[in-house]
Scaffold this motif. Structure first.
Motif, PDB file in Angstrom:
ATOM      1  N   THR A  98      11.437  53.593   4.664  1.00  7.91           N
ATOM      2  CA  THR A  98       9.955  53.216   4.663  1.00  7.91           C
ATOM      3  C   THR A  98       9.213  54.402   4.305  1.00  7.91           C
ATOM      4  N   VAL A  99       8.054  54.054   3.784  1.00 13.27           N
ATOM      5  CA  VAL A  99       7.124  55.148   3.481  1.00 13.27           C
ATOM      6  C   VAL A  99       5.668  54.496   4.024  1.00 13.27           C
ATOM      7  N   GLU A 100       5.135  55.362   5.037  1.00 10.07           N
ATOM      8  CA  GLU A 100       3.889  55.087   5.634  1.00 10.07           C
ATOM      9  C   GLU A 100       2.843  55.575   4.499  1.00 10.07           C
ATOM     10  N   MET A 101       1.847  54.878   4.249  1.00  9.67           N
ATOM     11  CA  MET A 101       0.806  55.104   3.392  1.00  9.67           C
ATOM     12  C   MET A 101      -0.602  54.624   3.870  1.00  9.67           C
ATOM     13  N   ARG A 102      -1.540  55.783   3.831  1.00  8.29           N
ATOM     14  CA  ARG A 102      -3.069  55.431   4.317  1.00  8.29           C
ATOM     15  C   ARG A 102      -3.935  55.386   3.114  1.00  8.29           C
ATOM     16  N   LEU A 108     -14.495  62.615   9.576  1.00  7.55           N
ATOM     17  CA  LEU A 108     -13.236  61.599   9.899  1.00  7.55           C
ATOM     18  C   LEU A 108     -12.106  61.494   8.894  1.00  7.55           C
ATOM     19  N   VAL A 109     -12.769  61.963   7.607  1.00  9.90           N
ATOM     20  CA  VAL A 109     -11.454  62.136   6.686  1.00  9.90           C
ATOM     21  C   VAL A 109     -10.689  63.364   6.916  1.00  9.90           C
ATOM     22  N   GLU A 138      -3.448  63.107  10.603  1.00  8.15           N
ATOM     23  CA  GLU A 138      -2.783  62.150  11.302  1.00  8.15           C
ATOM     24  C   GLU A 138      -1.708  61.466  10.248  1.00  8.15           C
ATOM     25  N   GLN A 139      -2.154  61.462   8.824  1.00  3.37           N
ATOM     26  CA  GLN A 139      -1.371  60.830   7.823  1.00  3.37           C
ATOM     27  C   GLN A 139      -1.440  61.444   6.474  1.00  3.37           C
ATOM     28  N   GLY A 164     -13.464  53.548   6.544  1.00  8.13           N
ATOM     29  CA  GLY A 164     -12.428  52.268   6.402  1.00  8.13           C
ATOM     30  C   GLY A 164     -10.998  53.020   6.421  1.00  8.13           C
ATOM     31  N   LEU A 165     -10.109  52.509   6.961  1.00 13.53           N
ATOM     32  CA  LEU A 165      -8.816  52.815   6.843  1.00 13.53           C
ATOM     33  C   LEU A 165      -7.619  51.603   6.720  1.00 13.53           C
TER      34      LEU A 165
END
Length: 654
Positions: free
Chosen positions: A32-36, A69-70, A76-77, A315-316
């Protein structure tokens, strides 16, 4: 090793340790790949945490606050993209200042908005409708300085056939290759497709800037054409950056302004980044809408975000991509909004300090002084000084045009204008200019849009229809109802409530509206009664010159006869400049202070015994104004800080 060789190798050695296959070649269903996806929308030129109306620092808006926030979300990701939804270069005083510098400035320096976005490392952006307010030449010069693509798939060259989708005026989409770290701690190239969409209404709202140069098409139709093309070109993930919001139609109309519900139903759309409506998703704004899970930020199962306005939220969308034999698929998804706080990116603030200094210098240019307040706290329910100041300025300028021979001398002039800052952005989002010096900054507060003046010709019946369209803002009051009734119709913005000067009239709130939201007659009723000009009833055959703005004449608000009436004047000077000139003229006429006079030329008829309530500002200044008005009583203050007021009938002796 080719894909076919790899497949053969894996089949022959299934269940064994694969000697000779590198880690990157090991296809596994567990990979898997986590993408934000990080998202901003409707920044409207607010780069710093600064309220130009109050001329003070604010932690409730601004890209500098979003930037903090960015930075946190990136820590975090690491697998992330930063994207913007449009309406970025227009709306703040700094944006006004940049536009006033002209194209020569942009040929030497980047637009301050673009500088800030380049610094933050945006990966892409869509064009919003307000990007077109200053014309195509200014827009081209602005986005040329960006280190990322601006996208608009449904804006075409002017003279292309309906079947031609390739002749787009701007880049329609991009497919970017991003090297993201997967669950196996190896890097994997993910092909991310970005498609930009803008409401086709730009052809009405900015007709003067766009007519004959471009054409705009339906957003859903554009996505239906381009998304399969993007998939065929190898996009693993397709993100629609659509400058549009959500509205449920019984039957989807071509060229709809709010298309998100229908974009989400298209095949192969993996995420929706929304804006334009200045609302929040996830959140309470879309609760109960068919197909929408407002708590989770899902539209027909597709994750979506919309982050308010002016940089109030980041937004995320977090996607989990899973490797399968058919490529990458979405295994999990989550949408989130994060509100900004006190923290801000000080480097971004310092980077734009010179532009900020020049913006404030522009705003603080003195024009004159007024002897009492100009405000619009209760502009939705009775005459007010803010709208009347705008109408007086427009009328004054049209009179000058008439004296110079540019307008027919025999036709009387009437002006129409609406309140702009009327609570949409919060309980402090109202115009309140205190007695004393009046500056250009105050004019920007009074008139927030870069509209230009138009003078059209209407007959008496059409003039009444115009006011009937404005009167839609009120609910139909039931005179027999004993309980509380809401006075204002939900969903009708204040800028579609035009008031006129030089005429008098009453609004009968017990009658049903004559027109619907599209300007189509739905009832034979009349809410506008006793319409008089110079003390005499207005007749159907009388002719008038009406001063209004390019937004109205281009169809904004769908006012009857606005787009078909003869146009006698179509200038390029902004209404704000006209108001500034009028204020200077008044300052020359009155040596000390300009008198602010309220003309009570219209009223809302309220049946005796009814209990009518409406929401306005809860500020102490608003309550002070209400205390001087016998028709208004403060009932309570709600949790957001708005005041809930009761409107009483006009006393019989008035």
């Amino acid at each position: 090793m080719t894909t076919k060789q790899l497949f053969s190798c894996c089949v022959l050695l299934a269940g064994s340790i694969l000697v000779g296959c590198t880690p990157a070649e090991r296809a596994s269903e567990d990979l898997t790949v986590e993408m934000r996806i990080l998202h901003t929308n409707d920044l409207h030129g607010y780069m710093l945490g600064y309220d130009y109306f109050q001329q003070q620092e604010s932690s409730r808006l601004g890209l500098a606050h979003v930037a903090s926030l960015v930075h946190q979300a990136r820590l975090e990701q690491p697998n992330h993209l930063l994207l913007d939804n449009g309406d970025t270069i227009q709306g703040s005083a700094m944006a006004d200042w940049a536009q006033s510098q002209g194209i020569d400035y942009l040929s030497q320096q980047r637009h301050p908005v673009i500088r800030a976005m380049n610094y933050l490392g945006y990966h892409g952006a869509a064009l919003g409708n307000h990007e077109f307010n200053y014309g195509l030449e200014f827009l081209d010069a602005t986005i040329e300085g960006a280190t990322f693509p601006f996208l608009a798939a449904n804006v075409m060259e002017a003279d292309v056939a309906d079947s031609d989708w390739e002749s787009t005026r701007f880049t329609p989409y991009v497919i970017q290759s991003h090297s993201f770290v997967g669950s196996d701690m190896q890097r994997h190239d993910i092909q991310v497709g970005l498609l930009g969409l803008v409401p086709p209404d730009i052809m009405r709202w900015d007709r003067d800037n766009l007519e004959g140069q471009v054409q705009a098409r339906d957003m859903v139709a554009a996505a239906q054409h381009f998304v399969p093309k993007m998939k065929a070109e190898g996009a693993d993930v397709v993100i629609l950056i659509a400058h549009t919001g959500l509205r449920h139609y019984e039957e989807y109309p071509d060229n709809a302004e709010q298309a998100a519900l229908y974009l989400a139903q298209l095949d192969d759309v993996d995420a929706l980044l929304l804006g334009h409506q200045h609302r929040q998703l996830p959140g309470e704004d879309y609760q109960g809408m068919p197909g929408v899970d407002a708590d989770k930020g899902l539209i027909h199962g597709v994750p979506a975000v919309m982050g308010g306005q002016y940089g109030s939220h980041l937004g995320l969308i977090d996607l989990t991509l899973q490797r399968t034999d058919d490529g990458w698929v979405i295994a999990d998804q989550r949408a989130e909004l994060r509100p900004i706080g006190d923290a801000r990116d000080e480097l971004l603030v310092a980077m734009l300090s010179e532009e900020q200094e020049q913006t404030l210098a522009m705003l603080n240019q003195p024009l004159g002084a007024i002897d009492s307040d100009i405000e619009n706290f209760f502009a939705r329910v009775q005459p007010n000084t803010a709208v009347q100041w705008v109408n007086a300025a427009q009328h004054w300028y049209a009179t000058r045009l008439q004296k110079s021979g540019e307008l027919p001398a025999e036709l009387p002039i009437i002006s129409a204008a609406a309140p702009f800052r009327s609570g949409f952005g919060g309980p402090e989002d109202y115009t309140h200019l205190s007695a004393g010096p009046l500056t250009l900054g105050h004019i920007a507060d009074l008139y927030i849009f870069p509209n230009t003046l138009r003078v059209i010709e209407l007959d008496g019946e059409q003039l009444r229809d115009w006011l009937e369209m404005s009167a839609r803002t009120f609910t139909s009051i039931d005179a027999t109802h004993d309980d509380w009734q809401d006075l204002l119709q939900a969903g009708i913005p204040s800028y579609n409530f035009d008031m006129m000067n030089k005429v008098s009239y009453r609004i009968d709130s017990t009658q049903p509206p004559r027109f619907d939201g599209q300007g189509q007659q739905i009832n034979d009723s009349h809410r506008i009664v006793d319409l008089h000009f110079q003390g005499e009833p207005v007749t159907a055959e009388q002719r008038f010159l009406l001063t209004t703005n390019n937004y109205r004449v281009s169809g904004g608000g769908f006012f009857p006869h606005a787009t078909s009436a003869p146009v006698h004047y179509s200038g390029q000077m902004e209404v704000r400049q006209i108001i500034a000139e009028y204020t200077r003229y008044q300052a020359e006429t009155y040596a000390d202070e300009i008198p602010v006079k309220l003309e009570s030329n219209w009223q809302l008829d309220i049946p005796a015994g009814t209990k009518l309530r409406f929401r306005s500002s809860g500020l102490a200044a608003a309550q002070d104004v209400a205390g001087l008005l016998p028709q208004l009583t403060l009932i309570e203050q709600d949790e957001e800080g708005y005041g809930i007021y009761q409107l009483l009938p006009v006393p019989s002796n008035e």
